[in-house]
Design an enzyme around this catalytic site. Sequence first.
Site, PDB file in Angstrom:
ATOM      1  N   TYR A  28       0.841  -1.207   0.000  1.00 49.51           N
ATOM      2  CA  TYR A  28       0.000   0.000   0.000  1.00 49.51           C
ATOM      3  C   TYR A  28       0.871   1.251   0.000  1.00 49.51           C
ATOM      4  CZ  TYR A  28      -3.830   3.180   0.906  1.00 49.51           C
ATOM      5  OH  TYR A  28      -4.734   4.194   0.785  1.00 49.51           O
ATOM      6  N   PHE A  69      -7.873  20.776 -24.917  1.00 51.25           N
ATOM      7  CA  PHE A  69      -8.107  19.335 -24.982  1.00 51.25           C
ATOM      8  C   PHE A  69      -9.321  19.061 -24.100  1.00 51.25           C
ATOM      9  CE2 PHE A  69      -7.896  14.914 -23.805  1.00 51.25           C
ATOM     10  CZ  PHE A  69      -7.971  14.381 -25.074  1.00 51.25           C
ATOM     11  N   THR A  70     -10.131  18.093 -24.509  1.00 49.73           N
ATOM     12  CA  THR A  70     -11.447  17.868 -23.875  1.00 49.73           C
ATOM     13  C   THR A  70     -11.376  17.779 -22.340  1.00 49.73           C
ATOM     14  OG1 THR A  70     -11.123  15.518 -24.309  1.00 49.73           O
ATOM     15  CG2 THR A  70     -12.427  16.755 -25.916  1.00 49.73           C
ATOM     16  N   ASP A 100       1.306  19.956 -20.933  1.00 51.27           N
ATOM     17  CA  ASP A 100       0.592  18.693 -21.097  1.00 51.27           C
ATOM     18  C   ASP A 100       1.538  17.867 -21.964  1.00 51.27           C
ATOM     19  OD1 ASP A 100      -0.797  16.533 -21.937  1.00 51.27           O
ATOM     20  OD2 ASP A 100      -2.649  17.590 -22.407  1.00 51.27           O
ATOM     21  N   LYS A 113       0.009   7.120 -23.657  1.00 50.62           N
ATOM     22  CA  LYS A 113       0.432   7.429 -25.033  1.00 50.62           C
ATOM     23  C   LYS A 113       1.927   7.125 -25.168  1.00 50.62           C
ATOM     24  CE  LYS A 113      -3.567   9.863 -24.685  1.00 50.62           C
ATOM     25  NZ  LYS A 113      -4.385   9.882 -23.457  1.00 50.62           N
ATOM     26  N   ARG A 120     -13.477  14.260 -34.105  1.00 47.22           N
ATOM     27  CA  ARG A 120     -12.862  15.384 -33.412  1.00 47.22           C
ATOM     28  C   ARG A 120     -13.384  16.650 -34.090  1.00 47.22           C
ATOM     29  NH1 ARG A 120     -12.430  14.032 -28.713  1.00 47.22           N
ATOM     30  NH2 ARG A 120     -10.614  13.005 -27.891  1.00 47.22           N
ATOM     31  N   PHE A 140     -19.053  13.507 -26.401  1.00 48.45           N
ATOM     32  CA  PHE A 140     -18.625  12.637 -27.504  1.00 48.45           C
ATOM     33  C   PHE A 140     -18.494  11.177 -27.091  1.00 48.45           C
ATOM     34  CE2 PHE A 140     -14.230  12.257 -26.041  1.00 48.45           C
ATOM     35  CZ  PHE A 140     -14.103  13.376 -25.233  1.00 48.45           C
TER      36      PHE A 140
END
Length: 459
Positions: A75, A127-128, A218, A261, A385, A451
């Site tokens: 943990y 970005f969303t 980001d 990514k 998009r 979306f």
Amino acid sequence: MVPKRNSWAEPYKIKMVELLKMTTPEQRKKALAEAGYNTFLLKSEDVYIDLLTDSGTNAMSDDQWSGMMHGDEAYAGSKNYYNLEKAVAEVYGYPYLIPTHQGRGAENILSQIMIKAGDIVPGNMYFTTTRLHQELAGGIFHDVIIDEAHDSTSDFPFKGNVDLNKLDKLVEEFGAEKIPYLCVAVTVNLAGGQPVSMANLKEVRKYTEKKGIKVMLDMTRIAENAFFIQQKEEGYRLKTIAEIVKEICSLTDGATFSGKKDALVNIGGFLALRDEGIFEEARNMVVVYEGLHTYGGMAGRDMEAMAIGIHESVQDEHMKARIGQVFYLGDKMREFGVPIVKPIGGHGIFVDAKQFLPHLSQDEFPAQTLAAEIYLDAGIRTMERGIVSAGRKSNGENHYPKLELVRFTVPRRVYTQAHMDVIAESTARVYERRNSIKGLKMIYEPKYLRFFQARFEQI
Ligand SMILES: Cc1ncc(COP(=O)(O)O)c(C=O)c1O
């Protein structure tokens, strides 16, 4: 005959394969109607080639898989946390690390700590999830990307660049104290995976330092951005991706990261910081939303795989093959006359639905329609998009983005060149019958990030 250029090839070989289900046109028609013409609502087993996203869809290396067996699922104080902390410090140069379950977990924590109600948050295109977290924290997003980014026909090599005049106007209008940070995405997903140049990042740093504004990255696709700098920017041809990545980070105060990514894993993310004070606050907050600060939202094994993946992601050979494959697909599509965003970006091909289906108005959802038609042809799953992703403003009106795109995102180390051929040929077939394609109407709209779950009917 001597070939004109050296072809790229993958710096790996295939050890295990996952069999795919082939579907008939009738099966696809039924599956699509059941999914409300939203590719997010299709079952994965009904998909032949899945280009929905490059997020969490990567193939891990044998090293990463063996790293998973070294998962320390304690943990508190897992050794994998310390390995991840070391990788982040070595590769990105950030001393403080908060692991999160994925990128948006880091965006939530950063937004809540830094943004007060009424603050202005500039960014190089939205970005969303990033914008939504900024808004939920009371911030107001302002787009400060250069105009070329909104023009799918512009060939400008660094369409992700921040427009310093736009930023300066915001500072003049609202005052620097109203701007908690500038969010810089590398690469810019919604512009088509377009990179930011190092020269621009340096200018941004100089300007923001003068004004006392922090820069938060980001850095979800930072290694891909570094590849473009290496290939296109003067003075960087002989630098390695690893060196360029480190230099980008050195021009910022911190970063949110979706490990799904670049880092070649299926889940995970983090918030990385230089400032000990902000780190202390983030460390307090992560236990509320994610988990203890030494695992955030991740299992020990996932932190280990990500630590290894971070190192693999900055290998020059890897990036050359990764983006080489994306270019291969884009060049094929162009040969067939399919209108795609120029120049080709890092993580996929973005087809211009406005040019593809000029007879549809934006209220008939051209990109959503095109993604549905692409699926029908050969079972290839892509993503909208455009207006659906852009959502609504706080007054309830639709955002009408200039770009109306279908994203063909290429997962890392997953598909072959032959798959790319099939994708381009299928898109060309849909292009041939484009004039007979009718639009969609939305019949269900969720409140947040519509979306993902919206449903449509054919007009
Ligand atoms: C540019 C960018 N930022 C942030 C995120 C959010 O990351 P995650 O999906 O891990 O929450 C994504 C994911 O698609 C992204 O592409």
